[in-house]
Scaffold this motif. Structure first.
Motif, mmCIF file in Angstrom:
data_model
loop_
_atom_site.group_PDB
_atom_site.id
_atom_site.type_symbol
_atom_site.label_atom_id
_atom_site.label_comp_id
_atom_site.label_asym_id
_atom_site.label_seq_id
_atom_site.Cartn_x
_atom_site.Cartn_y
_atom_site.Cartn_z
ATOM 1 N N HIS A 1 0.857 -1.182 0.000
ATOM 2 C CA HIS A 1 0.000 0.000 0.000
ATOM 3 C C HIS A 1 0.892 1.231 0.000
ATOM 4 C CE1 HIS A 1 0.980 -0.485 4.242
ATOM 5 N NE2 HIS A 1 0.743 0.798 4.375
ATOM 6 N N PHE A 2 0.384 2.290 -0.537
ATOM 7 C CA PHE A 2 1.166 3.511 -0.681
ATOM 8 C C PHE A 2 0.316 4.706 -0.286
ATOM 9 C CE2 PHE A 2 2.550 0.367 -3.717
ATOM 10 C CZ PHE A 2 3.902 0.288 -3.456
ATOM 11 N N ASP A 3 0.887 5.594 0.501
ATOM 12 C CA ASP A 3 0.185 6.819 0.864
ATOM 13 C C ASP A 3 0.056 7.740 -0.344
ATOM 14 O OD1 ASP A 3 -0.123 5.971 3.489
ATOM 15 O OD2 ASP A 3 1.807 6.827 4.084
ATOM 16 N N GLU A 4 1.068 7.708 -1.206
ATOM 17 C CA GLU A 4 1.040 8.494 -2.437
ATOM 18 C C GLU A 4 1.214 7.545 -3.605
ATOM 19 O OE1 GLU A 4 3.665 11.877 -2.503
ATOM 20 O OE2 GLU A 4 3.568 12.045 -0.324
ATOM 21 N N VAL A 5 0.368 7.664 -4.598
ATOM 22 C CA VAL A 5 0.445 6.809 -5.771
ATOM 23 C C VAL A 5 1.223 7.546 -6.858
ATOM 24 C CG1 VAL A 5 -0.892 5.565 -7.500
ATOM 25 C CG2 VAL A 5 -1.746 5.748 -5.163
ATOM 26 N N PRO A 6 2.291 6.923 -7.366
ATOM 27 C CA PRO A 6 3.145 7.609 -8.343
ATOM 28 C C PRO A 6 2.592 7.586 -9.764
ATOM 29 C CG PRO A 6 4.015 5.450 -7.898
ATOM 30 C CD PRO A 6 2.817 5.619 -7.001
ATOM 31 N N LEU A 7 1.376 8.076 -9.943
ATOM 32 C CA LEU A 7 0.780 8.168 -11.271
ATOM 33 C C LEU A 7 0.628 9.636 -11.631
ATOM 34 C CD1 LEU A 7 -1.997 5.464 -10.919
ATOM 35 C CD2 LEU A 7 0.271 5.199 -11.907
ATOM 36 N N ALA A 8 0.637 9.916 -12.905
ATOM 37 C CA ALA A 8 0.517 11.302 -13.347
ATOM 38 C C ALA A 8 -0.327 11.358 -14.608
ATOM 39 C CB ALA A 8 1.905 11.882 -13.630
ATOM 40 N N THR A 9 -0.925 12.504 -14.835
ATOM 41 C CA THR A 9 -1.669 12.739 -16.060
ATOM 42 C C THR A 9 -0.675 12.804 -17.221
ATOM 43 O OG1 THR A 9 -3.297 13.987 -14.811
ATOM 44 C CG2 THR A 9 -3.254 14.335 -17.198
ATOM 45 N N PRO A 10 -0.951 12.128 -18.319
ATOM 46 C CA PRO A 10 -0.033 12.189 -19.468
ATOM 47 C C PRO A 10 0.185 13.633 -19.928
ATOM 48 C CG PRO A 10 -1.652 10.461 -19.781
ATOM 49 C CD PRO A 10 -2.071 11.235 -18.570
ATOM 50 N N ARG A 11 1.404 13.933 -20.308
ATOM 51 C CA ARG A 11 1.750 15.292 -20.754
ATOM 52 C C ARG A 11 1.464 15.522 -22.224
ATOM 53 N NH1 ARG A 11 7.382 16.362 -17.461
ATOM 54 N NH2 ARG A 11 6.507 15.851 -15.434
ATOM 55 N N ASP B 1 15.026 5.363 -22.691
ATOM 56 C CA ASP B 1 14.416 5.089 -23.994
ATOM 57 C C ASP B 1 13.440 6.180 -24.434
ATOM 58 O OD1 ASP B 1 15.839 2.738 -24.109
ATOM 59 O OD2 ASP B 1 14.149 1.456 -23.580
ATOM 60 N N GLY B 2 13.301 7.223 -23.628
ATOM 61 C CA GLY B 2 12.415 8.323 -23.996
ATOM 62 C C GLY B 2 10.939 8.001 -23.869
ATOM 63 N N ALA B 3 10.595 7.043 -23.013
ATOM 64 C CA ALA B 3 9.184 6.663 -22.852
ATOM 65 C C ALA B 3 8.418 7.781 -22.135
ATOM 66 C CB ALA B 3 9.076 5.377 -22.067
ATOM 67 N N ASP B 4 7.251 8.090 -22.675
ATOM 68 C CA ASP B 4 6.346 9.053 -22.045
ATOM 69 C C ASP B 4 5.349 8.341 -21.143
ATOM 70 O OD1 ASP B 4 7.201 11.441 -23.597
ATOM 71 O OD2 ASP B 4 6.457 10.231 -25.270
ATOM 72 N N LEU B 5 5.021 7.109 -21.499
ATOM 73 C CA LEU B 5 4.034 6.300 -20.789
ATOM 74 C C LEU B 5 4.548 4.883 -20.652
ATOM 75 C CD1 LEU B 5 0.918 7.335 -22.894
ATOM 76 C CD2 LEU B 5 1.515 8.228 -20.634
ATOM 77 N N ALA B 6 4.023 4.178 -19.668
ATOM 78 C CA ALA B 6 4.354 2.766 -19.515
ATOM 79 C C ALA B 6 3.070 1.965 -19.372
ATOM 80 C CB ALA B 6 5.239 2.559 -18.294
ATOM 81 N N MET B 7 3.050 0.813 -19.998
ATOM 82 C CA MET B 7 1.921 -0.113 -19.846
ATOM 83 C C MET B 7 2.444 -1.337 -19.099
ATOM 84 S SD MET B 7 -0.166 -2.249 -22.721
ATOM 85 C CE MET B 7 -1.697 -1.364 -22.923
ATOM 86 N N LEU B 8 1.942 -1.527 -17.883
ATOM 87 C CA LEU B 8 2.318 -2.682 -17.085
ATOM 88 C C LEU B 8 1.243 -3.744 -17.257
ATOM 89 C CD1 LEU B 8 3.993 -4.187 -14.978
ATOM 90 C CD2 LEU B 8 2.727 -2.942 -13.209
ATOM 91 N N VAL B 9 1.639 -4.901 -17.762
ATOM 92 C CA VAL B 9 0.715 -5.996 -17.971
ATOM 93 C C VAL B 9 1.090 -7.104 -16.996
ATOM 94 C CG1 VAL B 9 -0.274 -7.597 -19.637
ATOM 95 C CG2 VAL B 9 0.586 -5.385 -20.414
ATOM 96 N N PRO B 10 0.366 -7.178 -15.867
ATOM 97 C CA PRO B 10 0.681 -8.215 -14.895
ATOM 98 C C PRO B 10 0.216 -9.583 -15.369
ATOM 99 C CG PRO B 10 -1.211 -6.963 -14.159
ATOM 100 C CD PRO B 10 -0.737 -6.330 -15.436
ATOM 101 N N LEU B 11 0.946 -10.586 -15.010
ATOM 102 C CA LEU B 11 0.586 -11.950 -15.381
ATOM 103 C C LEU B 11 0.020 -12.644 -14.175
ATOM 104 C CD1 LEU B 11 0.643 -14.134 -17.559
ATOM 105 C CD2 LEU B 11 2.890 -14.760 -16.718
#
Length: 155
Positions: free
Chosen positions: A27-37, A145-155
């Motif tokens: 669990h996290f008090d702050e979630v490290p997500l952001a609105t895409p730029r 790699d200059g990624a602006d976004l990441a897609m995490l696909v959990p298995l």
């Protein structure tokens, strides 16, 4: 079909293993997500999966491994993990590593591009290691790699 009481089953499993403390869910008090730029059509996307590039018996540990999008794997591995093998399988690579679909989206202009590398970050049961070792290194590689976004696909 009855729902699997996953959380309770996990608590009982850890208790049966003799752990002094009950299992603590991340669990996290702050979630490290952001609105895409940028709009998606102008963004570079990094693909991240929790599957492994090699069977764990060959590597004997779970670690971050990267490969090139232009030379994707034909198979990924997760046999060392616990999952419902009666309800699903690992035969359809694009169901948990949708690289072909993402390439098609990039070709059609729906996403700007794929990052040059994909990343395999197999499940690690240590929050400390995830927070202090794996996540910072994964972020470094995505930024490299200059990624602006990441897609995490959990298995």
């Amino acid at each position: 079909m009855n729902a699997v009481a996953y959380m309770e089953r996990t608590r009982r499993y850890y208790a049966a293993q003799g752990f002094d403390e009950p299992y603590q869910w991340a669990h996290f008090d702050e979630v490290p997500l952001a609105t895409p730029r940028k709009p998606l059509a102008q963004s570079r996307l990094a693909l991240i999966t929790t599957a492994s590039l090699a069977p764990r018996v060959e590597t004997d540990k779970r670690s971050l491994v990267s490969g090139f999008v232009d030379d994707p794997p034909t198979r990924l591995y997760a046999e060392d993990l616990f999952w419902d093998r009666k309800a699903t399988h690992l035969d359809d690579l694009n169901s948990y590593f949708p690289i072909d679909h993402l390439k098609a989206l990039a070709d059609s202009g729906r996403i700007g591009a794929l990052a040059r590398r994909f990343h395999c970050l197999p499940t690690e049961y240590s929050q400390r290691r995830t927070l202090t070792v794996d996540a910072p290194e994964l972020l470094r590689r995505c930024r490299e790699d200059g990624a602006d976004l990441a897609m995490l696909v959990p298995l």
